[in-house]
Write a protein that holds these residues in place. Structure first.
Motif, PDB file in Angstrom:
ATOM      1  N   ASN A 108      -7.150  11.900  -0.829  1.00  0.00           N
ATOM      2  CA  ASN A 108      -7.172  11.113   0.335  1.00  0.00           C
ATOM      3  C   ASN A 108      -7.398   9.565   0.044  1.00  0.00           C
ATOM      4  O   ASN A 108      -8.243   8.953  -0.743  1.00  0.00           O
ATOM      5  N   SER A 109      -7.027   8.937   0.988  1.00  0.00           N
ATOM      6  CA  SER A 109      -7.384   7.368   1.098  1.00  0.00           C
ATOM      7  C   SER A 109      -7.294   6.858   2.450  1.00  0.00           C
ATOM      8  O   SER A 109      -6.715   7.596   3.329  1.00  0.00           O
ATOM      9  N   SER A 110      -7.323   5.697   2.911  1.00  0.00           N
ATOM     10  CA  SER A 110      -7.272   5.103   4.330  1.00  0.00           C
ATOM     11  C   SER A 110      -5.946   5.324   4.774  1.00  0.00           C
ATOM     12  O   SER A 110      -5.728   5.350   5.961  1.00  0.00           O
ATOM     13  N   LEU A 111      -4.932   5.629   3.902  1.00  0.00           N
ATOM     14  CA  LEU A 111      -3.406   5.737   4.496  1.00  0.00           C
ATOM     15  C   LEU A 111      -3.072   6.935   4.530  1.00  0.00           C
ATOM     16  O   LEU A 111      -2.065   7.309   5.043  1.00  0.00           O
ATOM     17  N   PRO A 167      -6.623   6.897  -4.321  1.00  0.00           N
ATOM     18  CA  PRO A 167      -6.981   7.924  -3.622  1.00  0.00           C
ATOM     19  C   PRO A 167      -8.532   8.641  -4.166  1.00  0.00           C
ATOM     20  O   PRO A 167      -8.702   8.487  -5.513  1.00  0.00           O
ATOM     21  N   GLN A 168      -9.210   9.217  -3.562  1.00  0.00           N
ATOM     22  CA  GLN A 168     -10.174   9.941  -3.702  1.00  0.00           C
ATOM     23  C   GLN A 168      -9.965  11.315  -3.951  1.00  0.00           C
ATOM     24  O   GLN A 168      -8.881  11.815  -3.157  1.00  0.00           O
ATOM     25  N   SER A 192       0.647   5.578   0.324  1.00  0.00           N
ATOM     26  CA  SER A 192      -0.314   6.918   0.776  1.00  0.00           C
ATOM     27  C   SER A 192      -0.040   7.678  -0.529  1.00  0.00           C
ATOM     28  O   SER A 192       0.596   7.612  -1.577  1.00  0.00           O
ATOM     29  N   PRO A 203       0.806  -1.227   0.018  1.00  0.00           N
ATOM     30  CA  PRO A 203       0.113  -0.067  -0.075  1.00  0.00           C
ATOM     31  C   PRO A 203       0.853   1.229  -0.234  1.00  0.00           C
ATOM     32  O   PRO A 203       2.072   1.266   0.543  1.00  0.00           O
ATOM     33  N   GLU A 206      -3.443  11.481   3.170  1.00  0.00           N
ATOM     34  CA  GLU A 206      -3.906  12.443   2.165  1.00  0.00           C
ATOM     35  C   GLU A 206      -2.505  13.625   1.783  1.00  0.00           C
ATOM     36  O   GLU A 206      -1.779  13.471   2.306  1.00  0.00           O
TER      37      GLU A 206
END
Ligand SMILES: *[C@@H]1O[C@H](CO)[C@@H](O)[C@H](O)[C@H]1NC(C)=O
Ligand SMILES: *[C@@H]1O[C@H](CO)[C@@H](O)[C@H](O)[C@H]1NC(C)=O
Length: 286
Positions: free
Chosen positions: A266-269, A219-220, A189, A187, A271
């Motif tokens: 951003n993602s769970s990891l 990422p979003q 970031s 994964p 931004e």
């Protein structure tokens, strides 16, 4: 670990000379930039971007006061990059200019053909209608995720602005032990790989603020606008649209659109954020 051996790489220099002379219409950016700049101190503050929005006068700049000169300035850390197998690395290339420059990364075979294609697809408004050219800075990152032997070799940043083209090059060398199978799917970031720190465009025009992203998971992307009246939502402005690729489109640009447009990936990891300063110029054709 990075090594920049700069000018000692005769291959890079020979290549960029070849490119510059064969592509044609190559003229001296530094000179045109200097004469543009000397007449336009004001742009320095806009390009530096350090000022508060409130500091910018609402009546200036009008492009009437501008010498109608085109220019481009490109920077990248050229030279040799010594990378370990399995590590991740990024190359960064920046271009400022008028009309607003585009940046591409190319590598592999038939560099000249690739460059010609890029010239062909890069259209700036300056060449397609009578509207005054916009002026911008663009920043682009080339991400090398989990370096492997296929990444070795030259890589070129191609910046195109109107009739200008400039190539910056790096050479990637790989070292270190071979990778174990499956060690690459880790994964990562979010990273914003392309955006425009500054964009000056004539009122009435349609502009696009790019925001390309990279990461695992993907990422979003969303945007915030910081203008005179504080932070606002996109939804409140019917002229503004979020594009599928993460970019932001602003139709018929108005003085009121002056502001800082922040792209957030951003993602769970985690931004990453990048800010575009938009400056709507007055048109001199009225
Ligand atoms: C081009 O940009 C770099 C980095 O921003 C700057 O140091 C350099 O002076 C610029 N070149 C010219 C000719 O203005
Ligand atoms: C990204 O940030 C937004 C706003 O803070 C939040 O609503 C969303 O859940 C975040 N996305 C992820 C994948 O964390």
């Amino acid at each position: 670990m990075q090594l920049h051996s700069g000018k000692s790489l005769t291959t890079i220099i020979a290549l960029s000379l070849l490119v510059q002379t064969t592509v044609g219409n190559y003229i001296n950016f530094a000179d045109s930039l200097r004469s543009e700049r000397s007449n336009e101190d004001m742009y320095d503050s806009v390009f530096d971007g350090a000022n508060l929005i409130a500091d910018y006068p609402s009546t200036l700049p009008s492009t009437k006061f501008e010498k109608n000169k085109e220019w481009m300035n490109v920077t990248m850390s050229e030279g040799l990059y010594l990378l370990m197998r399995g590590q991740s690395n990024e190359l960064k290339c920046e271009a400022s200019g008028k009309p607003a420059p585009e940046i591409y990364w190319i590598r592999g075979a038939e560099i000249q053909i690739q460059i010609n294609k890029l010239r062909h697809i890069t259209r700036t408004c300056y060449s397609c209608n009578r509207q005054e050219p916009d002026m911008a800075k663009v920043e682009s990152k080339y991400i090398i995720n989990c370096v492997s032997d296929t990444d070795a070799g030259p890589i070129h940043c191609v910046a195109i602005s109107g009739r200008f083209i400039e190539i910056k090059s790096a050479i990637i060398k790989i070292e270190g032990p071979l990778l174990r199978e499956g060690s690459c799917n880790i994964p990562q970031s979010p990273i914003i790989t392309k955006f425009r720190p500054t964009l000056l465009s004539v009122q009435g025009s349609t502009i696009i603020l790019p925001c390309d992203t990279w990461g695992n998971p993907r990422p979003q992307t969303f945007w915030q606008i910081r203008g005179d009246t504080g932070t606002t939502d996109l939804e409140s402005n019917p002229r503004i649209k979020l594009l599928k690729d993460g970019g932001l489109l602003i139709k018929s640009l108005e003085w009121n659109d002056l502001g800082e447009y922040v792209c957030i990936a951003n993602s769970s990891l985690g931004e990453d954020r990048a800010m575009t300063f938009v400056y709507p110029l007055k048109s001199s054709i009225q």
